[in-house]
Motif scaffolding. Structure first.
Motif, short mmCIF file in Angstrom:
data_model
loop_
_atom_site.label_atom_id
_atom_site.label_comp_id
_atom_site.label_asym_id
_atom_site.label_seq_id
_atom_site.Cartn_x
_atom_site.Cartn_y
_atom_site.Cartn_z
N THR A 99 7.46 32.61 11.49
CA THR A 99 7.27 32.86 10.07
C THR A 99 6.73 31.63 9.34
O THR A 99 5.73 31.71 8.61
CB THR A 99 8.60 33.30 9.42
OG1 THR A 99 9.04 34.51 10.01
CG2 THR A 99 8.43 33.49 7.92
N SER A 128 2.59 41.08 12.35
CA SER A 128 3.93 40.66 11.96
C SER A 128 4.45 41.47 10.78
O SER A 128 5.57 41.99 10.81
CB SER A 128 3.92 39.17 11.60
OG SER A 128 5.16 38.79 11.04
N ASP A 180 10.18 38.93 5.71
CA ASP A 180 10.85 38.31 6.86
C ASP A 180 12.32 38.00 6.56
O ASP A 180 13.17 38.09 7.46
CB ASP A 180 10.11 37.03 7.28
CG ASP A 180 8.88 37.34 8.12
OD1 ASP A 180 8.43 38.50 8.09
OD2 ASP A 180 8.38 36.43 8.80
N TRP A 184 12.04 32.28 12.89
CA TRP A 184 11.64 31.45 11.75
C TRP A 184 10.52 30.47 12.09
O TRP A 184 9.73 30.10 11.22
CB TRP A 184 12.86 30.71 11.19
CG TRP A 184 13.77 31.64 10.47
CD1 TRP A 184 15.03 32.02 10.84
CD2 TRP A 184 13.48 32.37 9.28
NE1 TRP A 184 15.55 32.91 9.96
CE2 TRP A 184 14.63 33.15 8.97
CE3 TRP A 184 12.39 32.43 8.43
CZ2 TRP A 184 14.68 33.98 7.87
CZ3 TRP A 184 12.43 33.26 7.32
CH2 TRP A 184 13.57 34.03 7.05
N LYS A 236 7.53 44.71 10.79
CA LYS A 236 8.78 44.31 10.11
C LYS A 236 9.05 45.17 8.89
O LYS A 236 10.20 45.51 8.60
CB LYS A 236 8.70 42.83 9.71
CG LYS A 236 8.81 41.87 10.89
CD LYS A 236 8.57 40.44 10.48
CE LYS A 236 8.60 39.50 11.67
NZ LYS A 236 8.21 38.12 11.33
N LEU A 239 7.06 36.07 3.45
CA LEU A 239 8.37 35.43 3.49
C LEU A 239 9.48 36.39 3.07
O LEU A 239 10.53 36.46 3.70
CB LEU A 239 8.38 34.19 2.59
CG LEU A 239 9.70 33.41 2.52
CD1 LEU A 239 10.09 32.90 3.90
CD2 LEU A 239 9.60 32.26 1.52
#
Length: 403
Positions: free
Chosen positions: A51, A87, A20, A48, A91, A17
């Motif tokens: 996520t 992911s 992200d 989102w 990122k 989280l």
């Protein structure tokens, strides 16, 4: 995920989280260049949605883990592992690159940075993403044959030209009963026409049920002189909770019996003498021997006793750390074959140069090593565990010709 506490899983979810949130903050510097408000909204919703969906799935899986069947659990865990890696890593790289560029006064002028910095940052995130996607959907089943010739002074004349195929770490549960995929590896092995097939452990991830349906596949493996195997750390059932000691033992006995069913001689701290034209070599196999926290079931001295007089010995030992700890300089074993590391399933291999993060844990982690007249070969494994892919570290079949 069963071996991790809920607090550990919560920290993982929090880390995803946090990354992200920061990634989305920088992403807005890119989306503001778009003229379509609908496209901006769509990107935000998609970002989102993924996520929240990923974090929710991880937490729900942890809560419901005990109520999910073993087969479905393994599939879900590996799928979520792949999603999380594909992911999180891109990122994180995107954040690091764009942050460095944003706060650098020496790279671009303010006008250039409006366009160039977001584009460079976006590329730095998409490149590793596509590399990971390739590792998951393509490279994890691109079996590669590594061929080499080794000359031994102690090798009997009758064994010159003998071909050994070395395989390791199949982790059959991770194949999810994709027998047709493994058939490609079987065809490659048989095409090599080996005299011996030697398997160095981790047949399964943990459970006997992973072996269902695989007997006919492994019975296709052909070796002129014999097939031998040992156990790896995952074959003992030590990574699961059992209803009783009897249940764990039954699982273990089933895994051992499978070796017999597919024509492999399972060596449990024992040795087998093999003769060609009246000359002999010894093939030794120890149970798993690893540095803590891995358990040490192996007993090398017991294995050596019966074949002490035979000058040429091949040792099957799952964990390569065993070679430096007990084998090299302490015995006359000419060749040790190991697996275990998988090359971390990620690394770089260019001609004579190779690198992987696993090298910081294991001194010997992939390929051929030697000290004096003693050799160690570490197979990168046929299967996979955890991360459902292979990046620069293709699944391996090793072909060794003696000379």
């Amino acid at each position: 995920m069963r071996q991790y506490s809920f607090f550990t899983i919560f920290l993982l979810a929090f880390a995803i989280l946090l990354v992200d949130i920061i990634a989305f903050y920088w992403l807005q510097s890119i989306t503001k260049l778009l003229t379509s408000a609908y496209l901006k909204t769509a990107i935000t919703i998609a970002f989102w949605f993924f996520t929240i969906g990923l974090i929710g799935a991880i937490l729900v899986l942890k809560i419901r883990l005990d109520s999910i069947s073993h087969i479905r659990r393994q599939l879900l865990v590996s799928s979520l592992y792949g999603l999380a890696i594909s992911s999180f890593i891109p990122k994180l790289i995107f954040i690091l690159v764009i942050t460095v560029l944003r706060f650098s006064n020496y790279v671009f002028s303010s006008e250039e940075s409006i366009v160039i910095v977001p584009l460079v940052g976006l590329f730095s995130g998409f490149l590793p993403f596509f590399m990971i996607v390739y590792a998951i959907f393509k490279a994890r089943y691109r079996f590669k044959v590594h061929s080499l010739k080794i000359q031994f002074d102690s090798l009997p004349k009758g064994f010159e030209g003998v071909r050994v195929v070395h395989i390791s770490d199949t982790h059959l549960g991770s194949f999810n009963h994709k027998y047709h995929v493994f058939d490609r590896a079987v065809n490659l092995i048989n095409h090599l026409k080996p005299d011996f097939i030697l398997f160095t452990g981790d047949l399964v991830n943990n459970f006997e049920w992973e072996l269902r349906g695989w007997k006919s596949t492994f019975n296709k493996l052909e070796a002129k002189k014999g097939k031998f195997s040992v156990l790896g750390n995952h074959d003992y059932g030590d990574y699961s909770e059992w209803e009783s000691p009897e249940a764990k033992l039954e699982n273990f006995e089933g895994i051992k019996k499978f070796h017999e069913d597919i024509g492999f001689k399972l060596l449990l701290n024992e040795a087998e003498v093999v003769a060609i034209n009246g000359e002999q070599i010894a093939i030794l196999g120890v149970e798993n021997w690893g540095s803590p926290p891995f358990k040490q079931y192996g007993d090398l001295q017991k294995t050596l006793k019966a074949v002490d007089s035979i000058p040429f010995k091949i040792l099957l030992s799952h964990d390569p750390s065993h070679w430096s700890e007990e084998v090299v300089k302490n015995t006359d074993i000419s060749l040790t074959l190991s697996g275990h590391t998988h090359g971390m399933q990620a690394g770089i291999h260019l001609k004579n140069s190779k690198w992987s993060p696993i090298k910081y844990k294991y001194e010997h982690w992939a390929g051929l090593y030697s000290q004096g007249s003693q050799y160690l070969y570490v197979n990168r494994g046929l299967g996979w565990l955890g991360f459902p892919g292979r990046l620069g570290m293709r699944p391996e079949i090793t072909c060794i010709d003696f000379k």
